[in-house]
Design a protein around this motif. Structure first.
Motif, PDB file in Angstrom:
ATOM      1  N   PRO A 116       0.816  -1.227   0.000  1.00  0.00           N
ATOM      2  CA  PRO A 116       0.000   0.000   0.000  1.00  0.00           C
ATOM      3  C   PRO A 116       0.846   1.273   0.000  1.00  0.00           C
ATOM      4  CG  PRO A 116      -0.923  -1.601   1.529  1.00  0.00           C
ATOM      5  CD  PRO A 116       0.405  -2.145   1.088  1.00  0.00           C
ATOM      6  N   ALA A 117       1.931   1.285   0.759  1.00  0.00           N
ATOM      7  CA  ALA A 117       2.795   2.474   0.788  1.00  0.00           C
ATOM      8  C   ALA A 117       3.530   2.649  -0.538  1.00  0.00           C
ATOM      9  CB  ALA A 117       3.792   2.369   1.935  1.00  0.00           C
ATOM     10  N   LEU A 118       3.905   1.551  -1.157  1.00  0.00           N
ATOM     11  CA  LEU A 118       4.547   1.616  -2.467  1.00  0.00           C
ATOM     12  C   LEU A 118       3.595   2.186  -3.504  1.00  0.00           C
ATOM     13  CD1 LEU A 118       6.933   0.924  -4.333  1.00  0.00           C
ATOM     14  CD2 LEU A 118       6.060  -1.408  -4.466  1.00  0.00           C
ATOM     15  N   LEU A 119       2.358   1.713  -3.507  1.00  0.00           N
ATOM     16  CA  LEU A 119       1.348   2.242  -4.432  1.00  0.00           C
ATOM     17  C   LEU A 119       1.092   3.722  -4.169  1.00  0.00           C
ATOM     18  CD1 LEU A 119      -1.236  -0.703  -4.389  1.00  0.00           C
ATOM     19  CD2 LEU A 119       0.336  -0.106  -6.244  1.00  0.00           C
ATOM     20  N   HIS A 120       1.028   4.089  -2.904  1.00  0.00           N
ATOM     21  CA  HIS A 120       0.784   5.493  -2.556  1.00  0.00           C
ATOM     22  C   HIS A 120       1.935   6.377  -3.032  1.00  0.00           C
ATOM     23  CE1 HIS A 120       0.316   9.135  -0.086  1.00  0.00           C
ATOM     24  NE2 HIS A 120      -0.964   8.832  -0.042  1.00  0.00           N
ATOM     25  N   THR A 121       3.169   5.913  -2.841  1.00  0.00           N
ATOM     26  CA  THR A 121       4.334   6.692  -3.239  1.00  0.00           C
ATOM     27  C   THR A 121       4.332   6.959  -4.739  1.00  0.00           C
ATOM     28  OG1 THR A 121       5.661   5.810  -1.409  1.00  0.00           O
ATOM     29  CG2 THR A 121       6.859   6.725  -3.297  1.00  0.00           C
ATOM     30  N   PHE A 122       3.986   5.948  -5.530  1.00  0.00           N
ATOM     31  CA  PHE A 122       4.018   6.081  -6.982  1.00  0.00           C
ATOM     32  C   PHE A 122       2.781   6.775  -7.539  1.00  0.00           C
ATOM     33  CE2 PHE A 122       7.610   3.298  -7.047  1.00  0.00           C
ATOM     34  CZ  PHE A 122       8.178   3.422  -8.308  1.00  0.00           C
ATOM     35  N   TRP A 123       1.599   6.404  -7.058  1.00  0.00           N
ATOM     36  CA  TRP A 123       0.366   6.725  -7.773  1.00  0.00           C
ATOM     37  C   TRP A 123      -0.576   7.695  -7.066  1.00  0.00           C
ATOM     38  CZ3 TRP A 123       0.397   5.408 -12.649  1.00  0.00           C
ATOM     39  CH2 TRP A 123       1.194   4.330 -13.064  1.00  0.00           C
ATOM     40  N   ILE A 124      -0.392   7.909  -5.776  1.00  0.00           N
ATOM     41  CA  ILE A 124      -1.340   8.758  -5.037  1.00  0.00           C
ATOM     42  C   ILE A 124      -0.695  10.055  -4.581  1.00  0.00           C
ATOM     43  CG2 ILE A 124      -3.025   8.814  -3.166  1.00  0.00           C
ATOM     44  CD1 ILE A 124      -3.475   6.650  -5.323  1.00  0.00           C
ATOM     45  N   GLU A 125       0.515   9.997  -4.097  1.00  0.00           N
ATOM     46  CA  GLU A 125       1.232  11.202  -3.691  1.00  0.00           C
ATOM     47  C   GLU A 125       1.293  12.161  -4.883  1.00  0.00           C
ATOM     48  OE1 GLU A 125       2.940  14.215  -2.374  1.00  0.00           O
ATOM     49  OE2 GLU A 125       2.663  12.621  -0.874  1.00  0.00           O
ATOM     50  N   ALA A 126       0.621  13.319  -4.753  1.00  0.00           N
ATOM     51  CA  ALA A 126       0.373  14.187  -5.902  1.00  0.00           C
ATOM     52  C   ALA A 126       1.650  14.653  -6.584  1.00  0.00           C
ATOM     53  CB  ALA A 126      -0.459  15.390  -5.458  1.00  0.00           C
ATOM     54  N   GLU A 127       2.629  15.090  -5.808  1.00  0.00           N
ATOM     55  CA  GLU A 127       3.853  15.627  -6.403  1.00  0.00           C
ATOM     56  C   GLU A 127       4.633  14.534  -7.139  1.00  0.00           C
ATOM     57  OE1 GLU A 127       7.578  18.548  -5.108  1.00  0.00           O
ATOM     58  OE2 GLU A 127       6.125  17.851  -3.619  1.00  0.00           O
TER      59      GLU A 127
END
Length: 312
Positions: free
Chosen positions: A105-116
């Motif tokens: 989940p954190a990997l997905l967030h880092t790549f695909w959700i974190e806006a910048e």
């Protein structure tokens, strides 16, 4: 003779053979087990990606999802877990489940959700590998799928807001990294001196976090505080993909040939300078005429004209 096997997957950058964790996992396992895969990376000159990647094709068999692909490779006698005990096999399944629950989940967030990160790195990188007009649509679809996957596993009670979910997934990811670091210790791989399925999964999950240059590096900073995990990634890149930590291939000839060509050009320029100096000396009344021996570097180490060049 075994049937040829082709793996379709996302390509790489930042010194990685692939940026995609699932693709990277399968590629690593194939290296560990000696499976002779022909790798086709997604790019505009190949074909538009359809379905989930990676995809393995062998004759009439088409397989997606890393676990299914690895099972297929084992049935073809390419087994990286041949020497594992029953307990080590059970530990492998437990740690893979931990990776998927805590770190993914954190990997997905880092790549695909974190806006910048998404706007400056992920979206333009993946869009550049996809043919128009899907390049305008597919990265956004992948981002929505990543968010849905995170919320499906982490968005229930007592975490209702996205902010609470984000805080929790990074806490879980750091805990997972700490456990992996403790389990690896000073060993080269998780079960001794030879890599296995678990090493392929850990490498597939960690290497993108470790190597990709994001503007927001919250999880990367924590990973770099665990030197044995960083060394683990670097060793696999160096030994199995022949990639040094800088991202270049020491076995490949592109960089070496480019440097050699620059050296050749430099030597030839200096040779021309020596010739000019020789001409000036011969024309000067203060010095008797003489001939200077001029050496020029060629590909075979023999003399050549000043215009000679090495082919890369």
């Amino acid at each position: 003779m075994a049937a040829p096997m082709e793996l379709s997957c996302w390509g790489g950058d930042w010194g990685l053979p692939s940026l995609h964790p699932e693709s990277l996992t399968v590629m690593a396992y194939a290296k560990f087990s000696g499976a002779p895969l022909t790798v086709n990376t997604i790019n505009k000159s190949w074909r538009t990606p359809k379905g989930d990647l990676p995809v393995l094709v062998s004759e009439d068999v088409v397989i997606s999802q890393p676990a299914k692909i690895l099972n297929f490779l084992r049935k073809q006698k390419y087994n990286a877990d041949y020497d594992l005990s029953a307990k080590q096999g059970a530990d492998t399944l437990a740690y893979i489940a931990l990776l998927e629950e805590k770190l993914l989940p954190a990997l997905l967030h880092t790549f695909w959700i974190e806006a910048e990160n998404y706007c400056s790195v992920t979206k333009p990188w993946f869009a550049s590998r996809i043919a128009f007009p899907l390049s305008l649509y597919l990265p956004g679809k992948m981002s929505r799928e990543a968010l849905n996957r995170i919320l499906l596993t982490k968005g229930g009670p007592p975490l209702y807001s996205l902010t609470e979910v984000e805080a929790q997934i990074y806490r879980d990811a750091k805990e997972c990294l700490n456990l992996l670091s403790k389990r690896l210790g000073t060993s080269q791989f998780f079960f001794g001196d030879m890599p296995t399925t678990l090493d392929a999964f850990v490498f597939g999950f960690l290497a993108p976090i470790y190597k990709v240059c994001f503007p927001r590096v919250h999880l990367q900073e924590h990973l770099k505080q665990l030197p044995n995990l960083c060394r683990f990634c670097d060793d696999i890149l160096t030994c199995y993909f022949r990639l040094a930590v800088s991202g270049h291939s020491p076995a490949g000839q592109d960089t070496a040939d480019a440097n050699l060509q620059k050296l050749t050009q430099l030597v030839n320029k200096e040779s021309n300078l020596i010739e000019k100096m020789d001409d000036n000396l011969r024309k000067s009344p203060q010095h008797p005429p003489r001939k200077l021996t001029t050496l020029k570097l060629a590909a075979g180490g023999e003399e050549s004209s000043p215009m000679s060049r090495l082919s890369p």
